[in-house]
Design an enzyme around this catalytic site. Structure first.
Site, PDB file in Angstrom:
ATOM      1  N   HIS A 121       0.834  -1.193   0.000  1.00 61.26           N
ATOM      2  CA  HIS A 121       0.000   0.000   0.000  1.00 61.26           C
ATOM      3  C   HIS A 121       0.876   1.253   0.000  1.00 61.26           C
ATOM      4  CE1 HIS A 121      -3.905  -2.023   0.886  1.00 61.26           C
ATOM      5  NE2 HIS A 121      -3.108  -2.926   1.446  1.00 61.26           N
ATOM      6  N   GLU A 176      -8.236 -12.151   6.053  1.00 65.53           N
ATOM      7  CA  GLU A 176      -7.140 -11.528   6.808  1.00 65.53           C
ATOM      8  C   GLU A 176      -7.468 -11.639   8.282  1.00 65.53           C
ATOM      9  OE1 GLU A 176      -4.643  -7.331   7.187  1.00 65.53           O
ATOM     10  OE2 GLU A 176      -6.486  -7.367   5.996  1.00 65.53           O
ATOM     11  N   HIS A 194      -8.772  -8.517  -0.555  1.00 69.13           N
ATOM     12  CA  HIS A 194      -8.423  -8.765   0.840  1.00 69.13           C
ATOM     13  C   HIS A 194      -9.492  -9.697   1.418  1.00 69.13           C
ATOM     14  CE1 HIS A 194      -5.807  -5.259   0.449  1.00 69.13           C
ATOM     15  NE2 HIS A 194      -5.371  -5.428   1.686  1.00 69.13           N
ATOM     16  N   ASP A 215       2.989  -5.482   2.726  1.00 70.01           N
ATOM     17  CA  ASP A 215       1.739  -4.814   3.079  1.00 70.01           C
ATOM     18  C   ASP A 215       1.957  -3.306   3.226  1.00 70.01           C
ATOM     19  OD1 ASP A 215      -0.949  -4.587   3.522  1.00 70.01           O
ATOM     20  OD2 ASP A 215      -0.955  -5.482   5.507  1.00 70.01           O
ATOM     21  N   GLY A 250      -9.856  -2.666   3.441  1.00 76.40           N
ATOM     22  CA  GLY A 250     -10.549  -2.037   4.561  1.00 76.40           C
ATOM     23  C   GLY A 250     -10.925  -3.040   5.627  1.00 76.40           C
TER      24      GLY A 250
END
Length: 317
Positions: free
Chosen positions: A14, A198, A195, A275, A168
């Site tokens: 990110h 997780e 995602h 990440d 998110g």
């Protein structure tokens, strides 16, 4: 920088979670904010007491505040690519959520153009690293904003955007609510990752695969379901695993309980990623070192995961 005998590839990175301290200083100065490095670290680096993904996500408040102009987005993208080049990466996919950066009047399209300008500047500067850009829809974003992000990703798929993502607080909204958006991407020929699993349920992983995802962000929760693990094996779905981050968000209770070794040994396609380099205080080299120490991964096994990442890249390499 550690030299490896295989190409270093980060598929899950990110932009806003990976800004360097000098970049933060410049961005803060540009908005008249004076901060010491210590203050920046406290604001953006996750604490050792972090207990959840929502708590981890609080570290993004400052970068989100500072990245509200085209100049800031271009500068931060170029800065990150420069750092990855210095670390010796061969390829990286950088992702960001355009809707995060519209608070001061930018359109989502302007944010995309600003990030792509940073990529173009890196190319003109002669950097050798290859870059793909992914646009993130948000679990807690509005349906209209997410629709716009998906449409932008498709519109730019041949001129800079490599794929689509959903990021998110995973458990905030059922995964099923995003099916139509990923169906749109799939029908448009745009690759996507999601995602899933997780800190949520393993059912989200199966759901994401049913949408057409060939890669999954994290996927730690698959360890709770034999059926889900068999699905990952059968379909050769690639997991973008981020060991340090997974411990910090409590996707796993401790590094010793991370499933990456178990997944690898049974033939699930796993890759190693960072990440958020700044939020998690990590680099790809640090992740390799952790896996060698904790799970005794060999260079040959790390090379195999790198080849998996190469196979799963959304850009043609």
């Amino acid at each position: 920088m550690t030299t490896t005998n295989f190409p270093k590839i980060d598929l899950h990175l990110h932009i806003d979670g990976s800004l360097s301290l000098p970049c933060f200083q410049t961005l803060a100065s540009n908005v008249g904010l004076s901060m010491t490095d210590a203050q920046i670290r406290k604001a953006v680096m996750v604490s050792n007491t972090c207990q959840s993904l929502p708590e981890y996500l609080q570290c993004f408040e400052l970068p989100t505040r500072l990245l509200q102009t085209e100049k800031a987005l271009t500068l931060s993208t170029l800065d990150l690519i420069r750092n990855l080049e210095a670390q010796g990466l061969f390829y990286a996919e950088l992702r960001f959520a355009p809707q995060h950066y519209t608070r001061q009047g930018l359109t989502q399209q302007q944010t995309v153009a600003a990030v792509l300008k940073g990529v173009d500047m890196a190319k003109k500067a002669g950097f050798h690293i290859r870059i793909g850009i992914l646009l993130c829809m948000l679990v807690n974003g509005s349906p209209a904003d997410n629709q716009e992000t998906a449409e932008l990703a498709v519109a730019y798929k041949d001129i800079g955007i490599a794929g689509l993502d959903l990021a998110g607080p995973e458990s905030a909204v059922p995964m099923s609510e995003f099916e139509s958006l990923f169906h749109f991407a799939y029908q448009s020929g745009l690759p996507f990752t999601i995602h899933a699993g997780e800190c949520g349920d393993y059912e989200n992983i199966s759901c994401a695969i049913s949408f057409g995802a060939r890669r999954i962000g994290h996927g730690c929760a698959a360890r709770f379901s034999e059926e889900c693990m068999r699905l990952l094996e059968k379909e050769q779905i690639i997991l973008e695993m981020c060991p340090t981050s997974n411990v910090q968000t409590k996707a796993v209770p401790a590094l010793s309980e991370h499933p990456i070794r178990m997944f690898f040994d049974r033939g699930i396609a796993v890759t190693v990623n960072t990440d958020n380099m700044t939020v998690s205080d990590t680099t790809l080299d640090k992740e390799y070192a952790l896996l060698k120490k904790q799970f005794h991964f060999t260079d040959q096994e790390l090379a195999k995961m790198s080849q998996t990442a190469l196979r799963g890249a959304f850009c043609k390499l």
